[in-house]
Design a protein around this motif. Structure first.
Motif, mmCIF file in Angstrom:
data_model
loop_
_atom_site.group_PDB
_atom_site.id
_atom_site.type_symbol
_atom_site.label_atom_id
_atom_site.label_comp_id
_atom_site.label_asym_id
_atom_site.label_seq_id
_atom_site.Cartn_x
_atom_site.Cartn_y
_atom_site.Cartn_z
ATOM 1 N N LEU A 17 42.819 35.570 -94.425
ATOM 2 C CA LEU A 17 43.399 34.117 -94.123
ATOM 3 C C LEU A 17 43.326 33.984 -93.005
ATOM 4 N N GLN A 18 43.520 34.964 -91.904
ATOM 5 C CA GLN A 18 43.563 34.806 -90.477
ATOM 6 C C GLN A 18 42.015 34.118 -90.020
ATOM 7 N N ARG A 19 41.049 34.914 -90.393
ATOM 8 C CA ARG A 19 39.861 34.102 -89.974
ATOM 9 C C ARG A 19 39.699 32.901 -90.516
ATOM 10 N N ARG A 20 39.826 32.511 -91.833
ATOM 11 C CA ARG A 20 39.752 31.275 -92.453
ATOM 12 C C ARG A 20 40.297 30.127 -91.888
ATOM 13 N N PHE A 21 41.725 30.423 -91.361
ATOM 14 C CA PHE A 21 42.554 29.368 -90.759
ATOM 15 C C PHE A 21 42.270 29.223 -89.419
ATOM 16 N N GLY A 22 41.417 30.315 -88.911
ATOM 17 C CA GLY A 22 41.081 30.185 -87.511
ATOM 18 C C GLY A 22 42.085 30.584 -86.470
ATOM 19 N N PHE A 23 43.198 31.171 -86.755
ATOM 20 C CA PHE A 23 44.300 31.731 -85.717
ATOM 21 C C PHE A 23 43.985 33.025 -85.146
ATOM 22 N N TYR A 24 42.893 33.863 -85.846
ATOM 23 C CA TYR A 24 42.884 35.250 -85.157
ATOM 24 C C TYR A 24 42.466 35.187 -83.544
ATOM 25 N N ASP A 25 41.512 34.396 -83.297
ATOM 26 C CA ASP A 25 41.051 34.520 -81.750
ATOM 27 C C ASP A 25 42.194 33.727 -80.960
ATOM 28 N N ALA A 26 42.637 32.774 -81.631
ATOM 29 C CA ALA A 26 43.759 31.872 -80.740
ATOM 30 C C ALA A 26 44.945 32.772 -80.597
ATOM 31 N N THR A 27 45.515 33.620 -81.387
ATOM 32 C CA THR A 27 46.472 34.417 -81.077
ATOM 33 C C THR A 27 46.098 35.694 -80.272
ATOM 34 N N ARG A 28 45.053 36.313 -80.401
ATOM 35 C CA ARG A 28 44.803 37.619 -79.914
ATOM 36 C C ARG A 28 44.547 37.399 -78.282
ATOM 37 N N LYS A 29 44.171 36.282 -77.928
ATOM 38 C CA LYS A 29 43.843 36.062 -76.633
ATOM 39 C C LYS A 29 45.342 36.516 -75.858
ATOM 40 N N TYR A 30 46.324 36.469 -76.303
ATOM 41 C CA TYR A 30 47.681 36.754 -75.585
ATOM 42 C C TYR A 30 47.857 38.231 -75.433
ATOM 43 N N TYR A 31 47.330 39.041 -76.145
ATOM 44 C CA TYR A 31 47.643 40.425 -76.086
ATOM 45 C C TYR A 31 46.548 41.237 -76.148
ATOM 46 N N LEU A 32 45.268 40.965 -76.575
ATOM 47 C CA LEU A 32 43.941 41.716 -76.413
ATOM 48 C C LEU A 32 43.467 41.587 -75.093
ATOM 49 N N LEU A 33 44.483 42.306 -73.942
ATOM 50 C CA LEU A 33 43.939 41.977 -72.547
ATOM 51 C C LEU A 33 43.044 43.088 -72.126
ATOM 52 N N GLY A 34 42.199 42.700 -71.245
ATOM 53 C CA GLY A 34 41.343 43.646 -70.677
ATOM 54 C C GLY A 34 39.796 43.446 -71.204
ATOM 55 N N ARG A 35 39.676 42.592 -72.275
ATOM 56 C CA ARG A 35 38.528 42.584 -72.952
ATOM 57 C C ARG A 35 37.456 41.913 -71.882
ATOM 58 N N ASP A 36 37.858 40.861 -71.325
ATOM 59 C CA ASP A 36 36.823 40.340 -70.522
ATOM 60 C C ASP A 36 36.573 41.200 -69.133
ATOM 61 N N ARG A 37 37.637 41.842 -68.718
ATOM 62 C CA ARG A 37 37.399 42.681 -67.680
ATOM 63 C C ARG A 37 36.170 44.010 -68.020
ATOM 64 N N MET A 38 36.375 44.108 -69.407
ATOM 65 C CA MET A 38 35.377 45.389 -69.894
ATOM 66 C C MET A 38 33.952 44.768 -69.850
ATOM 67 N N LEU A 39 33.951 43.550 -70.254
ATOM 68 C CA LEU A 39 32.690 42.847 -70.639
ATOM 69 C C LEU A 39 32.020 42.813 -69.034
ATOM 70 N N GLU A 40 32.697 42.252 -68.206
ATOM 71 C CA GLU A 40 32.246 42.276 -66.845
ATOM 72 C C GLU A 40 31.771 43.492 -66.279
ATOM 73 N N ARG A 41 32.299 44.774 -66.802
ATOM 74 C CA ARG A 41 31.963 45.771 -66.070
ATOM 75 C C ARG A 41 30.720 46.436 -66.918
ATOM 76 N N LEU A 42 30.123 45.666 -68.003
ATOM 77 C CA LEU A 42 28.910 46.401 -68.669
ATOM 78 C C LEU A 42 27.744 46.752 -67.792
ATOM 79 N N HIS A 43 27.624 45.408 -66.952
ATOM 80 C CA HIS A 43 26.302 45.515 -65.981
ATOM 81 C C HIS A 43 25.208 45.782 -67.084
ATOM 82 N N VAL A 44 24.785 45.125 -68.079
ATOM 83 C CA VAL A 44 23.664 45.432 -68.870
ATOM 84 C C VAL A 44 22.241 45.048 -68.045
ATOM 85 N N PRO A 45 21.510 45.928 -68.111
ATOM 86 C CA PRO A 45 20.310 45.875 -67.555
ATOM 87 C C PRO A 45 19.594 44.904 -68.176
ATOM 88 N N ALA A 46 18.312 44.291 -67.318
ATOM 89 C CA ALA A 46 17.476 43.075 -67.972
ATOM 90 C C ALA A 46 16.627 43.824 -69.005
#
Length: 232
Positions: A17-46
């Motif tokens: 129900l969460q994903r079908r009604f679209g509020f999974y990502d809308a709510t998780r951004k408030y407490y799944l902290l550090g995700r973007d920090r982690m992505l920035e630190r990936l430094h994926v090679p070309a």
């Protein structure tokens, strides 16, 4: 196999129900902290290859693919419901030429079986975002991920920390609420990451954010060493 199927069915029930009604990502951004920090630190090679374990709705895969346009991405999840959402996100952002998805268990994942990837090819980067706290055999999942790294590859794990810097009542309330959603913080995450890094002859790094609310553990495999295989 039965345990894997049961866990997948549980995840489907939780997120249907969460994903079908679209509020999974809308709510998780408030407490799944550090995700973007982690992505920035990936430094994926070309030209690098990246795997996300527990890709969920595809939010992180899409952001990573947009941030590293010369890399190719794989995403796996045990939940068919979440993979359906991730597939829609990949198509909507027109990233289907660089992002591929498969339903798989983190502990037994075989890249060749899921993506027809050569056995001797490892991933340059693997990341796990707030999934270790939901995977029953999470230590085995992290070990398996480390075994799939290419020489010089890195495993990045962001998840709930020990919350040691928070008031005790806040910490208790958060952990109780997480338990209702089948989420269990892993207070030994940093130690397990260090042990796995040592097994691979590599190094680990521990970063604590937001008074311990979120942790980022990184395992780095050195260049030029053979990957430790489960059957070795």
């Amino acid at each position: 196999m039965t345990a894997t199927l049961d866990h997948g069915a549980l995840m489907d029930r939780i997120y249907r129900l969460q994903r079908r009604f679209g509020f999974y990502d809308a709510t998780r951004k408030y407490y799944l902290l550090g995700r973007d920090r982690m992505l920035e630190r990936l430094h994926v090679p070309a030209g690098g290859t990246v795997l996300e374990i527990g890709c969920g709705t595809g939010r992180n895969l899409v952001k990573a693919a947009q941030a590293y346009p010369q890399a190719h991405f794989h995403g796996i999840d045990i939940s068919g419901e979440m993979l359906a959402a991730a597939g829609s996100a990949v198509i909507r952002t027109r990233l289907h030429d660089r992002v591929r998805l498969a339903r798989a268990d983190a502990v037994t994942f075989d890249p060749q079986a899921s993506f027809q990837t050569a056995r001797d090819h490892g991933y340059d980067r693997i990341f796990i975002s707030y999934a270790a706290s939901m995977i029953p055999l999470w230590r085995d999942a992290l070990l398996r991920a480390s075994q799939l790294l290419a020489p010089g590859g890195e495993l990045h794990v962001v998840d709930f920390g020990d919350m040691a810097g928070l008031p005790s009542w806040t910490r208790h309330a958060i952990c109780t609420w997480l338990g209702w959603h089948h989420v269990k913080p892993r207070p030994d995450l940093f130690g397990v990451a260090a042990e796995i890094a040592a097994l691979q002859g590599g190094t680990s790094e521990a970063v604590s954010l937001h008074r311990g609310f979120s942790w980022i553990a990184t395992v780095r495999r050195p260049d030029g060493l053979a990957v430790t295989r489960p059957d070795a």
